[in-house]
Enzyme design. Structure first.
Site, PDB file in Angstrom:
ATOM      1  N   ASP A  46      69.678  17.185  73.320  1.00 17.96           N
ATOM      2  CA  ASP A  46      70.250  15.917  72.968  1.00 17.96           C
ATOM      3  C   ASP A  46      71.114  15.034  71.437  1.00 17.96           C
ATOM      4  O   ASP A  46      70.396  15.490  70.723  1.00 17.96           O
ATOM      5  CB  ASP A  46      69.440  14.086  73.525  1.00 17.96           C
ATOM      6  CG  ASP A  46      69.512  12.890  74.174  1.00 17.96           C
ATOM      7  OD1 ASP A  46      71.116  13.079  74.231  1.00 17.96           O
ATOM      8  OD2 ASP A  46      69.345  12.182  74.045  1.00 17.96           O
TER       9      ASP A  46
ATOM     10  N   HIS B 152      79.617  19.767  72.655  1.00 19.04           N
ATOM     11  CA  HIS B 152      78.358  20.578  73.527  1.00 19.04           C
ATOM     12  C   HIS B 152      79.130  22.552  73.142  1.00 19.04           C
ATOM     13  O   HIS B 152      78.319  23.126  73.785  1.00 19.04           O
ATOM     14  CB  HIS B 152      78.942  21.040  75.570  1.00 19.04           C
ATOM     15  CG  HIS B 152      78.693  19.088  75.118  1.00 19.04           C
ATOM     16  ND1 HIS B 152      77.522  18.388  75.186  1.00 19.04           N
ATOM     17  CD2 HIS B 152      79.818  17.802  76.498  1.00 19.04           C
ATOM     18  CE1 HIS B 152      77.817  17.222  76.398  1.00 19.04           C
ATOM     19  NE2 HIS B 152      78.799  16.497  76.242  1.00 19.04           N
TER      20      HIS B 152
ATOM     21  N   LEU C  34      60.932  36.432  76.539  1.00 18.10           N
ATOM     22  CA  LEU C  34      61.281  35.331  76.297  1.00 18.10           C
ATOM     23  C   LEU C  34      61.670  34.709  78.317  1.00 18.10           C
ATOM     24  O   LEU C  34      63.041  35.878  78.228  1.00 18.10           O
ATOM     25  CB  LEU C  34      61.515  35.170  75.828  1.00 18.10           C
ATOM     26  CG  LEU C  34      62.259  32.866  75.953  1.00 18.10           C
ATOM     27  CD1 LEU C  34      60.855  32.930  75.139  1.00 18.10           C
ATOM     28  CD2 LEU C  34      63.166  33.093  74.646  1.00 18.10           C
TER      29      LEU C  34
HETATM   30  C1  FPP Z   1      72.923  16.187  75.671  1.00 19.69           C
HETATM   31  O1  FPP Z   1      74.176  15.235  74.646  1.00 19.69           O
HETATM   32  C2  FPP Z   1      73.405  17.056  76.435  1.00 19.69           C
HETATM   33  C3  FPP Z   1      74.053  17.343  77.555  1.00 19.69           C
HETATM   34  C4  FPP Z   1      73.978  16.369  78.337  1.00 19.69           C
HETATM   35  C5  FPP Z   1      74.775  18.861  77.574  1.00 19.69           C
HETATM   36  C6  FPP Z   1      73.492  19.458  76.898  1.00 19.69           C
HETATM   37  C7  FPP Z   1      74.256  20.980  76.981  1.00 19.69           C
HETATM   38  C8  FPP Z   1      74.117  22.014  75.717  1.00 19.69           C
HETATM   39  C9  FPP Z   1      73.542  21.772  75.139  1.00 19.69           C
HETATM   40  C10 FPP Z   1      76.090  22.667  75.629  1.00 19.69           C
HETATM   41  C11 FPP Z   1      74.655  24.347  75.739  1.00 19.69           C
HETATM   42  C12 FPP Z   1      74.126  24.778  77.510  1.00 19.69           C
HETATM   43  C13 FPP Z   1      75.136  24.792  78.252  1.00 19.69           C
HETATM   44  C14 FPP Z   1      74.023  26.446  78.821  1.00 19.69           C
HETATM   45  C15 FPP Z   1      75.552  24.100  79.011  1.00 19.69           C
HETATM   46  P1  FPP Z   1      75.090  14.142  75.071  1.00 19.69           P
HETATM   47  O2  FPP Z   1      76.131  14.683  75.810  1.00 19.69           O
HETATM   48  O3  FPP Z   1      74.486  12.359  75.983  1.00 19.69           O
HETATM   49  O4  FPP Z   1      75.096  13.481  73.764  1.00 19.69           O
HETATM   50  P2  FPP Z   1      74.948  11.485  73.635  1.00 19.69           P
HETATM   51  O5  FPP Z   1      73.498  11.192  74.138  1.00 19.69           O
HETATM   52  O6  FPP Z   1      75.247  11.795  71.802  1.00 19.69           O
HETATM   53  O7  FPP Z   1      76.099  11.320  74.257  1.00 19.69           O
END
Ligand code: FPP
Length: 261
Positions: free
Chosen positions: A33, A51, A145
């Site tokens: 997150d 991301h 893994l």
């Molecule tokens: C949460 O941060 C993250 C996500 C919703 C997406 C997670 C995705 C990745 C780490 C990219 C890599 C993974 C793949 C394989 C697609 P947020 O966008 O909710 O952040 P915020 O809470 O700061 O708004």
């Protein structure tokens, strides 16, 4: 190597060396997150860069997990609720997923990592679904893994799906209601065959589980860190495991019962 890199590598090695090999978690679950906040903090106009850099963090944690000899790493990459984000962000995430699958395959192979997915993956765009299947297939012979991507995943939906399967057995007369056990539910979850996570890590300071592995986290230790996911690295991961190793897992028993064993 410059002094800053030198000291980071030194700290990382020291943290890694301090971990107790006999008390490693078998399965670590992660809520990645803080990508959006990271992008904003860095001055990027959109959240997408967060991301993108999040993929680098995932690579670091996957490699660290493989090096530590962990058996399972399960990461929340896209929730059922994430479909409600603006279309541009959803599209970007799907492109990032496809790009990451393409680029990371050689690294997964070099680290003996098997890729799996949980969630309603049929909801993914067909190109992303195909790419995912091909990487899962290409890594299926690896026995180190297991990296599981939770994609279009929602735990309540998973539980409804499992309960329906069990109800169908009852309706067919092959299972009596009083015979339903935890095992019947577990074998109908997407995670069937995997041990439950020992440790849940959530980055970015939020302290909730957001519809992630509700059943499976019953006895997990929770570790929350304010670090935003794109900044999370092997150091942070080793710190989380070191904290886990200091916890006493009692599974409902008393501390005295455990020390008497
Ligand atoms: C949460 O941060 C993250 C996500 C919703 C997406 C997670 C995705 C990745 C780490 C990219 C890599 C993974 C793949 C394989 C697609 P947020 O966008 O909710 O952040 P915020 O809470 O700061 O708004």
């Amino acid at each position: 190597m410059n002094a800053a890199v030198d000291s980071k590598v030194y700290k990382e090695n020291r943290l890694k060396a301090g971990l107790l090999p006999d008390y490693m978690p078998e399965h670590v679950a992660v809520i990645m997150d803080g990508n959006g906040r990271w992008a904003k903090k860095q001055g990027f106009l959109t959240r997408i860069k967060g991301h993108e850099v999040g993929v680098d963090a995932l690579r670091k944690i996957t490699t660290a997990s493989a090096e530590l000899g962990l058996n399972y790493l399960t990461v929340y990459a896209f929730s059922t609720e994430n479909w409600n984000r603006p279309k541009a962000e959803v599209d970007a995430l799907m492109n990032i997923l496809m790009g990451a699958l393409e680029k990371e395959l050689p690294i997964l192979l070099a680290n003996n990592v098997k890729l799996k997915a949980i969630g309603n993956i049929h909801a993914l765009p067909s190109k992303a679904n195909k790419k995912l299947m091909s990487v899962m297939d290409a890594t299926s012979g690896n026995d180190g893994l297991t990296l599981t991507l939770a994609l279009s995943y929602g735990s309540q939906e998973e539980l409804v799906h499992a309960f329906r399967k069990v109800a169908a057995e009852v309706a067919a007369g092959t299972l009596k209601p009083e015979e339903i056990s935890e095992d019947h539910i577990e074998r109908n979850l997407f995670t069937a065959g995997m041990p439950n996570p020992d440790l849940l890590i959530r980055t970015s300071g939020e302290q909730r589980i957001s519809n992630y592995l509700l059943w499976q986290l019953a006895y997990a230790e929770f570790y929350f860190t304010p670090v935003l996911w794109p900044d999370f690295d092997a150091d942070g991961f080793y710190e989380a495991i070191a904290t886990f190793q200091k916890r006493e897992r009692r599974f409902g028993q008393t501390s005295e019962q455990l020390t008497a064993k």
